[in-house]
Design a protein around this motif. Structure first.
Motif, short mmCIF file in Angstrom:
data_model
loop_
_atom_site.label_atom_id
_atom_site.label_comp_id
_atom_site.label_asym_id
_atom_site.label_seq_id
_atom_site.Cartn_x
_atom_site.Cartn_y
_atom_site.Cartn_z
N CYS A 125 -3.77 -5.21 9.28
CA CYS A 125 -4.58 -6.29 8.73
C CYS A 125 -5.57 -5.66 7.78
O CYS A 125 -6.45 -4.91 8.22
N THR A 126 -5.45 -5.95 6.51
CA THR A 126 -6.30 -5.25 5.53
C THR A 126 -7.33 -6.21 4.95
O THR A 126 -6.99 -7.27 4.44
N LEU A 127 -8.58 -5.80 5.07
CA LEU A 127 -9.71 -6.65 4.68
C LEU A 127 -10.51 -6.05 3.54
O LEU A 127 -11.56 -6.57 3.17
N GLY A 128 -10.05 -4.93 3.00
CA GLY A 128 -10.79 -4.25 1.93
C GLY A 128 -9.81 -3.66 0.92
O GLY A 128 -8.62 -4.00 0.93
N PRO A 129 -10.29 -2.77 0.06
CA PRO A 129 -9.38 -2.07 -0.86
C PRO A 129 -8.28 -1.36 -0.07
O PRO A 129 -8.51 -0.93 1.07
N LEU A 130 -7.11 -1.22 -0.68
CA LEU A 130 -5.93 -0.77 0.07
C LEU A 130 -5.74 0.74 0.10
O LEU A 130 -4.64 1.24 0.38
N THR A 131 -6.81 1.49 -0.15
CA THR A 131 -6.74 2.94 -0.26
C THR A 131 -6.13 3.61 0.98
O THR A 131 -5.22 4.45 0.86
N ASN A 132 -6.63 3.26 2.16
CA ASN A 132 -6.12 3.91 3.39
C ASN A 132 -4.64 3.61 3.59
O ASN A 132 -3.88 4.48 4.01
N ILE A 133 -4.26 2.38 3.32
CA ILE A 133 -2.88 1.98 3.58
C ILE A 133 -1.94 2.70 2.61
O ILE A 133 -0.91 3.26 3.01
N ALA A 134 -2.32 2.72 1.32
CA ALA A 134 -1.48 3.41 0.33
C ALA A 134 -1.40 4.90 0.65
O ALA A 134 -0.32 5.51 0.54
N ALA A 135 -2.51 5.48 1.08
CA ALA A 135 -2.50 6.91 1.41
C ALA A 135 -1.57 7.17 2.59
O ALA A 135 -0.80 8.13 2.60
N ALA A 136 -1.62 6.30 3.59
CA ALA A 136 -0.76 6.47 4.77
C ALA A 136 0.72 6.35 4.38
O ALA A 136 1.55 7.16 4.77
N LEU A 137 1.05 5.33 3.57
CA LEU A 137 2.46 5.10 3.20
C LEU A 137 2.99 6.23 2.33
O LEU A 137 4.17 6.59 2.42
N SER A 138 2.13 6.81 1.48
CA SER A 138 2.64 7.88 0.61
C SER A 138 2.66 9.23 1.34
O SER A 138 3.55 10.04 1.13
N THR A 139 1.74 9.46 2.25
CA THR A 139 1.75 10.72 3.01
C THR A 139 2.90 10.74 4.00
O THR A 139 3.50 11.79 4.25
N ASP A 142 7.98 7.79 6.24
CA ASP A 142 8.78 7.38 7.41
C ASP A 142 8.16 6.21 8.16
O ASP A 142 8.85 5.53 8.92
N ILE A 143 6.85 5.94 7.93
CA ILE A 143 6.23 4.81 8.64
C ILE A 143 6.53 3.48 7.96
O ILE A 143 6.33 2.42 8.55
N ILE A 144 7.01 3.53 6.70
CA ILE A 144 7.19 2.27 5.95
C ILE A 144 8.07 1.28 6.73
O ILE A 144 7.66 0.13 6.94
N PRO A 145 9.25 1.69 7.20
CA PRO A 145 10.07 0.70 7.94
C PRO A 145 9.53 0.40 9.34
O PRO A 145 10.05 -0.50 10.00
N ARG A 146 8.51 1.11 9.77
CA ARG A 146 7.98 0.88 11.11
C ARG A 146 6.89 -0.19 11.12
O ARG A 146 6.53 -0.70 12.19
N VAL A 147 6.32 -0.53 9.93
CA VAL A 147 5.24 -1.52 9.88
C VAL A 147 5.84 -2.91 10.09
O VAL A 147 6.78 -3.30 9.39
N GLN A 148 5.30 -3.66 11.04
CA GLN A 148 5.81 -5.02 11.26
C GLN A 148 5.50 -5.89 10.05
O GLN A 148 6.38 -6.59 9.53
#
Ligand code: BDR
Ligand code: CA
Length: 313
Positions: A125-139, A142-148
């Protein structure tokens, strides 16, 4: 049905705070695994402090709060003290939180949590700029298909922009991050200004929350007293829009909302329209839909839900 597992990624912000409280008030529906903070409305030091204040106000110091990214992926940070005040959470009397930050970086928490749960069982659930999420997906791709699912507050189509004439704040602060999230292939539900500007904390709605006469009721009402000033002056509306709580309300009662599956692309090059969410609402391109873009909400139903849930804290 068991509670849906979520991580809240946030930059509190009064409306972020109300979203966190709504999630904490709904344990039978939502299992809040942790809160990750990002720089946005105010710098990271304050957002990660404010998130802990909110957890303490709700008596939920068991929820881990992590500090994440201190700046956007490729740009200097832009903040919004003019909306949220110098603390980011102006309104109630604030205190120094006793609860410590959890050890580790918020981005690592997101990655580790997605890897350690069954695929398709954790939503972001993202309520701010998407920096953390983009960093997680690019680092950790393998988590991309795991996100519901990612349920985000961000963007606008009919309302266009609030921080510039063309862009909404969360997307504008880190457009490169937003672009990579929309291109990631993760299912995305978007709460743009088009819907959040219909969910207004009017005086009677704020008074109903204050009348709960609980610590959380007063804390919330005092935040909303402050938060409404800016939008009432700017838009001449009857109250401040509860942007971020729409994300949580969607998970609790999706029937309160309606929208369309559309293609959303992010402008990252133009100086004039940087951070614009170019949503193909009318289906005039053959670009593939990549998001459920919400356009309308039952605002009375939303405030009934919010007030009932806050009463539990
Ligand atoms: C968004 O920006 C912030 O000011 C709010 O917390 C919300 O997430 C609205 O544009
Ligand atoms: Ca926010």
């Amino acid at each position: 049905m068991s509670a849906r597992k979520i991580i809240i990624d946030t930059d509190p912000g009064q409306d972020d705070a109300v979203a966190i409280l709504l999630a904490l008030a709904s344990p039978e529906d939502l299992d809040l695994l942790g809160v990750t903070c990002v720089a946005g409305n105010v710098p990271l030091e304050l957002t990660s402090k404010n998130a802990r204040i909110v957890c303490e106000a709700a008596g939920r110091t068991d929820v881990p709060v992590y500090a994440g990214s201190a700046a956007p992926l490729a740009r200097p940070l832009i903040t919004a003290e003019h909306v949220h005040g110098q603390t980011g959470l102006d309104g109630p009397d604030l205190w120094e939180p006793a609860m410590p930050l959890a050890d580790g970086h918020g981005v690592d928490f997101i990655i580790d949590t997605l890897r350690s749960h069954e695929p398709g069982t954790v939503s972001l659930c993202t309520l701010g700029p998407l920096t953390n999420i983009a960093a997680a997906l690019s680092t950790a791709p393998d988590i991309i298909p795991r996100v519901q699912e990612i349920v985000m507050m961000g963007g606008a189509y009919f309302e266009v922009g609030n921080i510039t004439p063309a862009a909404e704040f969360n997307i504008y602060v880190d457009p490169e991050a937003a672009e990579s999230v929309f291109k990631s292939g993760v299912p995305v539900t978007v709460m743009p200004l088009d819907v959040t500007h219909k969910v207004l904390a009017t005086k009677p709605r704020v008074e109903a929350i204050r009348a709960l006469d609980t610590r959380v009721g007063h804390f919330t009402a005092e935040m909303l007293d402050f938060f409404e000033r800016f939008d009432v002056e700017k838009y001449g509306s009857e109250g401040g829009p509860l942007h971020d709580p729409c994300v949580i309300a969607w998970l609790l009662k999706p029937e309160l909302f309606s929208g369309r599956h559309v293609n959303v692309e992010i402008e990252t090059a133009s100086e004039l329209t940087l951070g614009m969410t170019v949503a193909d609402w009318w289906g005039v391109t053959n670009r593939k839909p990549n998001a459920l873009f919400i356009g309308d909400a039952d605002a009375d139903g939303f405030f009934t839900l919010l007030t009932e849930r806050l009463a539990r804290l």
